[in-house]
Design a protein around this motif. Sequence first.
Motif, PDB file in Angstrom:
ATOM      1  N   ARG A   9       0.842  -1.218   0.000  1.00 25.51           N
ATOM      2  CA  ARG A   9       0.000   0.000   0.000  1.00 25.51           C
ATOM      3  C   ARG A   9       0.867   1.254   0.000  1.00 25.51           C
ATOM      4  O   ARG A   9       0.595   2.205  -0.740  1.00 25.51           O
ATOM      5  CB  ARG A   9      -0.912  -0.019   1.222  1.00 25.51           C
ATOM      6  N   ARG A  54      -2.780  -9.368  -6.409  1.00 20.36           N
ATOM      7  CA  ARG A  54      -3.895  -9.879  -5.616  1.00 20.36           C
ATOM      8  C   ARG A  54      -4.328 -11.260  -6.110  1.00 20.36           C
ATOM      9  O   ARG A  54      -4.646 -12.142  -5.305  1.00 20.36           O
ATOM     10  CB  ARG A  54      -5.063  -8.909  -5.695  1.00 20.36           C
ATOM     11  N   LEU A 101      -5.200 -10.089   1.314  1.00 25.68           N
ATOM     12  CA  LEU A 101      -6.230  -9.481   0.468  1.00 25.68           C
ATOM     13  C   LEU A 101      -7.236  -8.688   1.306  1.00 25.68           C
ATOM     14  O   LEU A 101      -7.643  -7.586   0.923  1.00 25.68           O
ATOM     15  CB  LEU A 101      -6.951 -10.575  -0.328  1.00 25.68           C
ATOM     16  N   LEU A 102      -7.618  -9.228   2.450  1.00 25.54           N
ATOM     17  CA  LEU A 102      -8.526  -8.501   3.342  1.00 25.54           C
ATOM     18  C   LEU A 102      -7.876  -7.216   3.849  1.00 25.54           C
ATOM     19  O   LEU A 102      -8.528  -6.162   3.929  1.00 25.54           O
ATOM     20  CB  LEU A 102      -8.920  -9.384   4.527  1.00 25.54           C
ATOM     21  N   LEU A 106      -5.448  -5.473   2.370  1.00 20.95           N
ATOM     22  CA  LEU A 106      -5.353  -4.518   1.262  1.00 20.95           C
ATOM     23  C   LEU A 106      -6.698  -3.864   0.985  1.00 20.95           C
ATOM     24  O   LEU A 106      -6.765  -2.664   0.682  1.00 20.95           O
ATOM     25  CB  LEU A 106      -4.859  -5.229   0.005  1.00 20.95           C
ATOM     26  N   SER A 107      -7.762  -4.633   1.108  1.00 15.38           N
ATOM     27  CA  SER A 107      -9.098  -4.072   0.900  1.00 15.38           C
ATOM     28  C   SER A 107      -9.402  -3.003   1.941  1.00 15.38           C
ATOM     29  O   SER A 107      -9.945  -1.938   1.624  1.00 15.38           O
ATOM     30  CB  SER A 107     -10.136  -5.193   0.949  1.00 15.38           C
ATOM     31  N   GLY A 108      -9.063  -3.277   3.197  1.00 17.11           N
ATOM     32  CA  GLY A 108      -9.303  -2.286   4.238  1.00 17.11           C
ATOM     33  C   GLY A 108      -8.429  -1.055   4.089  1.00 17.11           C
ATOM     34  O   GLY A 108      -8.886   0.075   4.294  1.00 17.11           O
ATOM     35  N   SER A 116      -7.250   0.196   1.376  1.00 19.31           N
ATOM     36  CA  SER A 116      -7.612   0.999   0.211  1.00 19.31           C
ATOM     37  C   SER A 116      -8.679   2.037   0.546  1.00 19.31           C
ATOM     38  O   SER A 116      -8.870   2.989  -0.216  1.00 19.31           O
ATOM     39  CB  SER A 116      -8.097   0.091  -0.914  1.00 19.31           C
ATOM     40  N   ARG A 117      -9.391   1.857   1.670  1.00 19.63           N
ATOM     41  CA  ARG A 117     -10.432   2.807   2.059  1.00 19.63           C
ATOM     42  C   ARG A 117      -9.903   3.931   2.943  1.00 19.63           C
ATOM     43  O   ARG A 117     -10.651   4.837   3.315  1.00 19.63           O
ATOM     44  CB  ARG A 117     -11.561   2.074   2.797  1.00 19.63           C
ATOM     45  N   GLU A 135     -11.336  -5.598   9.502  1.00 19.98           N
ATOM     46  CA  GLU A 135     -10.781  -6.638   8.639  1.00 19.98           C
ATOM     47  C   GLU A 135      -9.960  -7.636   9.437  1.00 19.98           C
ATOM     48  O   GLU A 135      -9.940  -8.833   9.125  1.00 19.98           O
ATOM     49  CB  GLU A 135      -9.908  -6.015   7.541  1.00 19.98           C
TER      50      GLU A 135
END
Length: 319
Positions: free
Chosen positions: A123, A134, A203-204, A206-208, A210-211, A242
Motif C-alpha cells: 500500500r 492480488r 487481500l482482506l 489490502l481491501s481495508g 484501500s479505504r 478486517e
Amino acid sequence: MTTPAPRSTPAAGSAPTAGESRARGRSGRPSAVARSALSPYLFIFPALLVYGAFALYPLLRAAQFSLYEWRGFGASTFVGLQNYIDLAGDAAFRAAIGNALVLIVFYAVIPLVVGLVLAAILRRGQVRGMGFFRTVIFLPQVIALVVVAVAWRQIYSPVGPLNQLLSAVGLDGLTRGWLGDPQTALASVGFIGTWIEMGLVMLLMLSGMSRIPAELYEAARLDGAGPLREFFAITLPAVRGEITVALVLTIIAALKTFDLVYMTTSGGPGNATTVPSYEVYFRAFDLREVGSASAVAIVLTLLIFAINVGVTRIGERES
C-alpha cells in the motif's frame, strides 16, 4: 331520568377515522402495516429452511448420537454424558485439541502478522499491477486442498526439493523426513496452512487499507511521522474490522482442518498431527465408535463457537 344520547355514526360516504384506517385496509383485508410486519420473515424463510435442513438438523442428530454407544449399525445403548466424561480422560483427544491450538498460530497469527506487514508495504509503495499481485496472492485459496497436500507432501519428502535445497547450500544436517519426524511434523503441516491463509489475510488487509483517505498519510508525513508511526497510528486502527474477520475465518479453518492432515500424515507419526476433525473420522469409521465421534464433533463445534465469539466481541469492543 335522562336518556343517553345516541352514538353518532359516520355519514354514508364519509372517510373512515384514522384508527379504523390502521385497523383494517380495503375490503376488510389486513392493512399494509400488518402485511409488512410479516414480509421479512417470509423472505428469509426459504434460507432458514435450507439452513435448518442441512446444518441445524445434522448438528442436532450428532448431539443425539453423542448420548449413545453405537457402532453405526444395529442396536444402540443410551449412555447419557458418558462419552463426554470419557473424552476428559482421553489422551488422544487432549493431544488433538492441543495440536489444533498450535495450528491456530500457523493458520491465524502468523498469516495475520505477515499479511498486515506485506499489505502495508504494498500500500505504501503503490506497487504497479496490484490486480495481478492480488490474484497470485489469493491463488492458494482456490486450489483444492487435496492437490495442495499432495504437492507439499512431495516437497517435504526425504528426497524432495526442500531437502535437496538444504543439501545444495551445505545444510545437510537439517535434512530429514519432515512429515515423518514427530518433532517437525505438526510445524510442517502448520506451515502449509500459513501458505494457504496468508493470501486471504493479505487481500482482506489490502481491501481495508484501500479505504483509508490519502490525506491522513499526507498530514502524518507533514507532522514528521515515519513509516512505523503511520502504520500504528493510521493503518492499524483503520483495519480493525478486517483483522476481526480474518481471525474468525482463519481460526475456523485451523480448528476444522481435516483433508490436509489426512492427505499428508493421517494424524501421525503417533498422535503428533492428529486434530479433532481427524479424530471424528478415525473414531467413527475406523474404531466404529459413532457416539464418541459425535461427542468429539459437538465439543469441537462448541470450541469453534466460543473462540470466535470471543474474537468478535474483542474486535467490536476495540472498534
